[in-house]
Design a protein around this motif. Structure first.
Motif, mmCIF file in Angstrom:
data_model
loop_
_atom_site.group_PDB
_atom_site.id
_atom_site.type_symbol
_atom_site.label_atom_id
_atom_site.label_comp_id
_atom_site.label_asym_id
_atom_site.label_seq_id
_atom_site.Cartn_x
_atom_site.Cartn_y
_atom_site.Cartn_z
ATOM 1 N N LEU A 11 0.786 -1.150 -0.012
ATOM 2 C CA LEU A 11 -0.154 0.099 -0.137
ATOM 3 C C LEU A 11 0.837 1.179 -0.180
ATOM 4 C CD1 LEU A 11 -2.936 1.206 0.047
ATOM 5 C CD2 LEU A 11 -2.697 1.324 2.544
ATOM 6 N N LEU A 12 1.721 1.323 0.833
ATOM 7 C CA LEU A 12 2.675 2.365 0.873
ATOM 8 C C LEU A 12 3.613 2.570 -0.390
ATOM 9 C CD1 LEU A 12 4.450 2.125 4.322
ATOM 10 C CD2 LEU A 12 2.884 3.835 3.493
ATOM 11 N N MET A 13 3.803 1.215 -1.377
ATOM 12 C CA MET A 13 4.597 1.613 -2.242
ATOM 13 C C MET A 13 3.579 2.163 -3.330
ATOM 14 S SD MET A 13 7.549 0.882 -2.113
ATOM 15 C CE MET A 13 8.213 0.466 -3.854
ATOM 16 N N ARG A 14 2.405 1.851 -3.310
ATOM 17 C CA ARG A 14 1.347 2.362 -4.270
ATOM 18 C C ARG A 14 1.112 3.778 -4.243
ATOM 19 N NH1 ARG A 14 -2.701 -2.622 -3.708
ATOM 20 N NH2 ARG A 14 -1.640 -4.272 -5.124
ATOM 21 N N TYR A 62 -5.314 -3.230 -23.950
ATOM 22 C CA TYR A 62 -5.953 -4.008 -22.626
ATOM 23 C C TYR A 62 -6.263 -5.377 -23.349
ATOM 24 C CZ TYR A 62 -8.803 -5.513 -18.954
ATOM 25 O OH TYR A 62 -9.154 -6.333 -18.248
ATOM 26 N N ASN A 63 -6.964 -5.749 -24.422
ATOM 27 C CA ASN A 63 -7.408 -6.661 -24.666
ATOM 28 C C ASN A 63 -6.357 -7.698 -25.229
ATOM 29 O OD1 ASN A 63 -10.119 -6.530 -24.298
ATOM 30 N ND2 ASN A 63 -10.426 -5.520 -26.285
ATOM 31 N N PHE A 86 -2.439 -3.893 -15.875
ATOM 32 C CA PHE A 86 -2.232 -3.085 -17.128
ATOM 33 C C PHE A 86 -2.126 -1.557 -16.762
ATOM 34 C CE2 PHE A 86 -3.971 -0.798 -20.515
ATOM 35 C CZ PHE A 86 -3.483 -1.003 -21.485
ATOM 36 N N ILE A 87 -2.963 -1.203 -15.907
ATOM 37 C CA ILE A 87 -2.681 0.204 -15.597
ATOM 38 C C ILE A 87 -1.522 0.565 -14.762
ATOM 39 C CG2 ILE A 87 -3.695 2.138 -14.263
ATOM 40 C CD1 ILE A 87 -5.311 1.440 -16.948
ATOM 41 N N GLY A 88 -1.095 -0.411 -13.767
ATOM 42 C CA GLY A 88 0.101 -0.206 -13.049
ATOM 43 C C GLY A 88 1.361 -0.222 -14.056
ATOM 44 N N GLY A 89 1.340 -0.954 -14.876
ATOM 45 C CA GLY A 89 2.471 -1.257 -15.988
ATOM 46 C C GLY A 89 2.391 -0.059 -16.747
ATOM 47 N N ARG A 90 1.314 0.555 -17.187
ATOM 48 C CA ARG A 90 1.406 1.665 -18.085
ATOM 49 C C ARG A 90 2.215 2.902 -17.243
ATOM 50 N NH1 ARG A 90 1.303 1.167 -23.315
ATOM 51 N NH2 ARG A 90 0.478 3.215 -23.462
ATOM 52 N N ARG A 105 4.844 -5.271 -14.776
ATOM 53 C CA ARG A 105 3.362 -5.768 -14.811
ATOM 54 C C ARG A 105 3.351 -7.111 -13.773
ATOM 55 N NH1 ARG A 105 0.985 -4.893 -20.911
ATOM 56 N NH2 ARG A 105 1.151 -2.633 -20.538
ATOM 57 N N GLY A 106 4.274 -7.921 -13.973
ATOM 58 C CA GLY A 106 4.329 -9.312 -12.886
ATOM 59 C C GLY A 106 4.254 -8.908 -11.694
#
Length: 125
Positions: A11-14, A62-63, A86-90, A105-106
């Motif tokens: 959570l802190l990292m996000r 995304y698809n 997907f959003i985090g990787g972007r 993304r992993g």
């Protein structure tokens, strides 16, 4: 020594990532002093085809990511995790030079499937 459990650490990292994005955007906007004035003077109807094309492009990416995970990799996951990765990787790609952060993304998945998903992401990019 302070001990933080995994969930609090994530959570802190996000939050740190979100704050980093906001700081980078604010510094970039401060360099462009007349940016707000230019946006207000611009005719948004001219941008509508571009915005529509961007949304189609984003949905296609995304698809592709979703199909790669579910069909090719046969990863058992939820739609939320796929969207989150997907959003985090972007976002990570936005913060790193050469968008190399998209390979992360992993990180948004559990330990058991991180290696597979990171490998699939290398195929995707």
């Amino acid at each position: 020594m302070i001990k933080i459990d995994k969930d609090k650490f994530r959570l802190l990292m996000r939050y740190g990532l979100a704050i980093g994005v906001i700081i980078m955007l604010s510094f970039h906007i401060q360099k462009q002093q007349n940016l707000l004035g230019m946006i207000q003077q611009f005719n948004l109807l001219l941008l509508m085809p571009v915005i529509l094309l961007f949304l189609v492009h984003f949905a296609t990416l995304y698809n592709l990511w979703r199909d790669l995970l579910l069909d090719t990799g046969r990863v058992k996951t939820t739609e939320y995790q796929i969207y989150h990765s997907f959003i985090g990787g972007r976002t990570l790609g936005f913060l790193t030079p050469g968008q190399i952060g998209e390979l992360g993304r992993g990180v948004f998945f559990g330990k058991g499937s991180r290696t597979l998903i990171t490998s699939l992401n290398m195929v995707y990019i």
